[in-house]
Design a protein around this motif. Structure first.
Motif, PDB file in Angstrom:
ATOM      1  N   UNK A 121       0.829  -1.210   0.000  1.00  0.00           N
ATOM      2  CA  UNK A 121       0.000   0.000   0.000  1.00  0.00           C
ATOM      3  C   UNK A 121       0.865   1.262   0.000  1.00  0.00           C
ATOM      4  N   UNK A 122       1.918   1.280   0.819  1.00  0.00           N
ATOM      5  CA  UNK A 122       2.791   2.463   0.859  1.00  0.00           C
ATOM      6  C   UNK A 122       3.457   2.698  -0.496  1.00  0.00           C
ATOM      7  N   UNK A 123       3.767   1.626  -1.207  1.00  0.00           N
ATOM      8  CA  UNK A 123       4.390   1.758  -2.531  1.00  0.00           C
ATOM      9  C   UNK A 123       3.437   2.406  -3.535  1.00  0.00           C
ATOM     10  N   UNK A 124       2.151   2.394  -3.247  1.00  0.00           N
ATOM     11  CA  UNK A 124       1.165   2.971  -4.163  1.00  0.00           C
ATOM     12  C   UNK A 124       0.983   4.468  -3.958  1.00  0.00           C
ATOM     13  N   UNK A 125       1.412   4.996  -2.809  1.00  0.00           N
ATOM     14  CA  UNK A 125       1.210   6.431  -2.572  1.00  0.00           C
ATOM     15  C   UNK A 125       1.894   7.224  -3.679  1.00  0.00           C
ATOM     16  N   UNK A 126       1.227   8.250  -4.105  1.00  0.00           N
ATOM     17  CA  UNK A 126       1.726   9.075  -5.191  1.00  0.00           C
ATOM     18  C   UNK A 126       1.387   8.556  -6.575  1.00  0.00           C
ATOM     19  N   UNK A 127       0.874   7.333  -6.645  1.00  0.00           N
ATOM     20  CA  UNK A 127       0.518   6.755  -7.948  1.00  0.00           C
ATOM     21  C   UNK A 127      -0.804   7.338  -8.439  1.00  0.00           C
ATOM     22  N   UNK A 128      -1.093   7.097  -9.704  1.00  0.00           N
ATOM     23  CA  UNK A 128      -2.353   7.564 -10.272  1.00  0.00           C
ATOM     24  C   UNK A 128      -3.544   6.984  -9.522  1.00  0.00           C
ATOM     25  N   UNK A 129      -3.452   5.731  -9.117  1.00  0.00           N
ATOM     26  CA  UNK A 129      -4.568   5.096  -8.407  1.00  0.00           C
ATOM     27  C   UNK A 129      -4.736   5.717  -7.020  1.00  0.00           C
ATOM     28  N   UNK A 130      -3.641   5.914  -6.308  1.00  0.00           N
ATOM     29  CA  UNK A 130      -3.721   6.527  -4.976  1.00  0.00           C
ATOM     30  C   UNK A 130      -4.290   7.937  -5.067  1.00  0.00           C
ATOM     31  N   UNK A 141      -3.991 -10.973  13.223  1.00  0.00           N
ATOM     32  CA  UNK A 141      -4.671  -9.709  13.448  1.00  0.00           C
ATOM     33  C   UNK A 141      -3.798  -8.536  13.013  1.00  0.00           C
ATOM     34  N   UNK A 142      -4.388  -7.619  12.291  1.00  0.00           N
ATOM     35  CA  UNK A 142      -3.691  -6.408  11.853  1.00  0.00           C
ATOM     36  C   UNK A 142      -4.737  -5.381  11.445  1.00  0.00           C
ATOM     37  N   UNK A 143      -4.304  -4.141  11.383  1.00  0.00           N
ATOM     38  CA  UNK A 143      -5.186  -3.038  11.025  1.00  0.00           C
ATOM     39  C   UNK A 143      -4.418  -2.110  10.086  1.00  0.00           C
ATOM     40  N   UNK A 144      -4.967  -1.894   8.887  1.00  0.00           N
ATOM     41  CA  UNK A 144      -4.359  -0.972   7.929  1.00  0.00           C
ATOM     42  C   UNK A 144      -5.437   0.012   7.491  1.00  0.00           C
ATOM     43  N   UNK A 145      -5.099   1.293   7.566  1.00  0.00           N
ATOM     44  CA  UNK A 145      -6.038   2.345   7.195  1.00  0.00           C
ATOM     45  C   UNK A 145      -5.461   3.138   6.035  1.00  0.00           C
ATOM     46  N   UNK A 146      -6.273   3.314   5.007  1.00  0.00           N
ATOM     47  CA  UNK A 146      -5.915   4.153   3.867  1.00  0.00           C
ATOM     48  C   UNK A 146      -6.665   5.471   4.028  1.00  0.00           C
ATOM     49  N   UNK A 147      -5.941   6.495   4.419  1.00  0.00           N
ATOM     50  CA  UNK A 147      -6.531   7.799   4.701  1.00  0.00           C
ATOM     51  C   UNK A 147      -6.485   8.649   3.437  1.00  0.00           C
ATOM     52  N   UNK A 148      -7.637   9.102   2.986  1.00  0.00           N
ATOM     53  CA  UNK A 148      -7.696  10.010   1.838  1.00  0.00           C
ATOM     54  C   UNK A 148      -7.219  11.381   2.275  1.00  0.00           C
ATOM     55  N   UNK A 149      -6.284  11.931   1.508  1.00  0.00           N
ATOM     56  CA  UNK A 149      -5.735  13.245   1.859  1.00  0.00           C
ATOM     57  C   UNK A 149      -6.181  14.330   0.883  1.00  0.00           C
ATOM     58  N   UNK A 150      -7.087  14.005  -0.001  1.00  0.00           N
ATOM     59  CA  UNK A 150      -7.578  14.980  -0.977  1.00  0.00           C
ATOM     60  C   UNK A 150      -6.960  14.790  -2.342  1.00  0.00           C
ATOM     61  N   UNK A 151      -5.695  14.395  -2.377  1.00  0.00           N
ATOM     62  CA  UNK A 151      -5.056  14.154  -3.671  1.00  0.00           C
ATOM     63  C   UNK A 151      -4.130  12.939  -3.640  1.00  0.00           C
ATOM     64  N   UNK A 152      -4.202  12.160  -2.568  1.00  0.00           N
ATOM     65  CA  UNK A 152      -3.368  10.962  -2.418  1.00  0.00           C
ATOM     66  C   UNK A 152      -3.916  10.168  -1.232  1.00  0.00           C
ATOM     67  N   UNK A 153      -3.187   9.124  -0.858  1.00  0.00           N
ATOM     68  CA  UNK A 153      -3.545   8.374   0.343  1.00  0.00           C
ATOM     69  C   UNK A 153      -2.358   8.346   1.291  1.00  0.00           C
ATOM     70  N   UNK A 154      -2.681   8.225   2.549  1.00  0.00           N
ATOM     71  CA  UNK A 154      -1.681   8.004   3.588  1.00  0.00           C
ATOM     72  C   UNK A 154      -1.989   6.635   4.177  1.00  0.00           C
TER      73      UNK A 154
END
Length: 136
Positions: free
Chosen positions: A18-27, A45-58
Motif C-alpha cells: 500500500x505504501x508503494x502505491x502512494x503518489x501513484x495515479x490510483x492513490x 490480526x492487523x489493522x491498515x487504514x488508507x486515509x484520503x488526503x484529498x489528492x493521495x492516500x496516507x
C-alpha cells in the motif's frame, strides 16, 4: 493454507504494498474520493487504514486517530486473495467472508479505481521474491 505467519509479515507484505502505491495515479484517484478505508484483518490480526488526503492516500498501520468511513473486516487470507483479484467483493460481502461497516455503496465506487492494483500486487510479490504467495 495460511499466507501470513504473523502480523509483522502481513504488515511487511500488505503495508509495504500500500505504501508503494502512494503518489501513484490510483492513490491519487482514491485520495480525491475523500473516502478513508480501514481494513481489519484476522488470523493474523492487523489493522491498515488508507486515509484520503484529498489528492493521495496516507497508509497507517495499527490503531489510528483517523475515523474510517468504511471498515472491511476479513481473514488475512481473504484479503490476500482479494488483492490478487481472486475474490469478488459483492459476493464476499453477501457470504459474509468480508464484513463491511459504514456506507458500503460509497466504498463499492472504489472498485473500478482499485482493479488495476490486482496486477500491481502480483508484480510487487514477484519483485519482492514472494512467489510463494502467488499460489492460491
Amino acid at each position: 493454507m495460511t499466507f501470513f505467519v504473523n502480523s509483522e509479515e502481513l504488515y511487511r507484505v500488505l503495508g509495504t504494498f500500500f505504501r508503494a502505491q502512494t503518489g501513484s495515479d490510483i492513490a491519487q484517484q482514491i485520495g480525491k474520493t475523500g473516502i478513508t478505508v480501514q481494513f481489519k484483518y484476522l488470523n493474523p490480526d492487523a489493522l491498515i487504514t488508507l486515509v484520503s488526503t484529498g489528492n493521495d492516500i496516507e497508509v497507517q498501520e495499527g490503531e489510528t486517530a483517523h475515523k474510517a468511513d468504511v471498515v472491511f473486516e476479513m481473514k488475512a487470507d481473504t484479503a490476500h486473495r482479494f488483492w490478487l483479484g481472486k475474490v469478488n467483493l459483492p459476493q464476499a460481502l453477501a457470504r459474509q467472508q468480508i464484513i463491511a461497516r459504514g456506507p458500503v455503496q460509497k466504498a463499492l465506487k472504489l472498485l473500478p479505481i482499485i482493479q488495476p492494483l490486482y496486477a500491481r500486487y502480483q508484480a510487487y510479490l514477484q519483485e519482492a521474491g514472494r512467489e510463494d504467495l502467488l499460489t492460491v
